[in-house]
Design a protein around this motif. Structure first.
Motif, short mmCIF file in Angstrom:
data_model
loop_
_atom_site.label_atom_id
_atom_site.label_comp_id
_atom_site.label_asym_id
_atom_site.label_seq_id
_atom_site.Cartn_x
_atom_site.Cartn_y
_atom_site.Cartn_z
N GLU A 30 1.51 2.60 -3.39
CA GLU A 30 0.38 2.93 -4.26
C GLU A 30 0.35 4.43 -4.52
O GLU A 30 0.71 5.23 -3.66
CB GLU A 30 -0.94 2.49 -3.62
CG GLU A 30 -1.13 0.99 -3.59
CD GLU A 30 -2.47 0.58 -3.01
OE1 GLU A 30 -3.38 1.42 -2.88
OE2 GLU A 30 -2.60 -0.61 -2.66
N VAL A 76 0.84 -1.21 0.00
CA VAL A 76 0.00 0.00 0.00
C VAL A 76 0.87 1.26 0.00
O VAL A 76 0.55 2.24 -0.67
CB VAL A 76 -0.98 0.00 1.19
CG1 VAL A 76 -1.72 1.33 1.28
CG2 VAL A 76 -1.97 -1.15 1.06
N HIS A 80 -7.24 2.61 -4.56
CA HIS A 80 -6.73 1.72 -3.50
C HIS A 80 -7.80 0.72 -3.08
O HIS A 80 -7.53 -0.49 -2.98
CB HIS A 80 -6.28 2.57 -2.32
CG HIS A 80 -6.18 1.83 -1.03
ND1 HIS A 80 -5.22 0.87 -0.79
CD2 HIS A 80 -6.94 1.90 0.09
CE1 HIS A 80 -5.39 0.39 0.44
NE2 HIS A 80 -6.42 0.98 0.98
#
Length: 107
Positions: free
Chosen positions: A35, A32, A68
């Protein structure tokens, strides 16, 4: 430029599933963090409550957050936590209201 958006997601593990929840959320962080638009993705545990986790996130825009949420990492997290949580995550989306010192008055 879009306004950043802050997310506070609280998750309660079923008894005995605390390690599964922590490992799943911790493991997702590395992916993450790279991202697009991820400004913060930080896992916390409520003090004195081993099964209550709080993820605090900051995204550059709502579009980045939406990407996301639709992405592969979140699909994998959803599958891994499907039977490990006592209830659906409590997710709050927050708009910043910066106050005072620009470094101290906002996430």
């Amino acid at each position: 430029m879009a306004n950043p958006i802050v997310v506070v997601a609280t998750m309660l593990a079923k008894p005995g599933e605390e390690d599964t929840v922590e490992k799943t959320l911790s493991g997702a962080a590395v992916s993450v963090h790279v991202e697009q638009g991820c400004l913060l993705y930080a896992l916390h545990r409520k003090s004195g409550t081993p099964g209550e986790f709080v993820m605090i996130e900051k995204w550059a825009s709502r579009e980045d957050l939406d990407a996301h949420l639709r992405g592969a990492v979140m699909r994998e997290v959803g599958v891994a936590l499907r039977n490990a949580l006592a209830a659906p995550p409590d997710v709050k989306l927050l708009d910043a209201l910066p106050v005072g010192d620009s470094n101290l008055g906002t996430l």
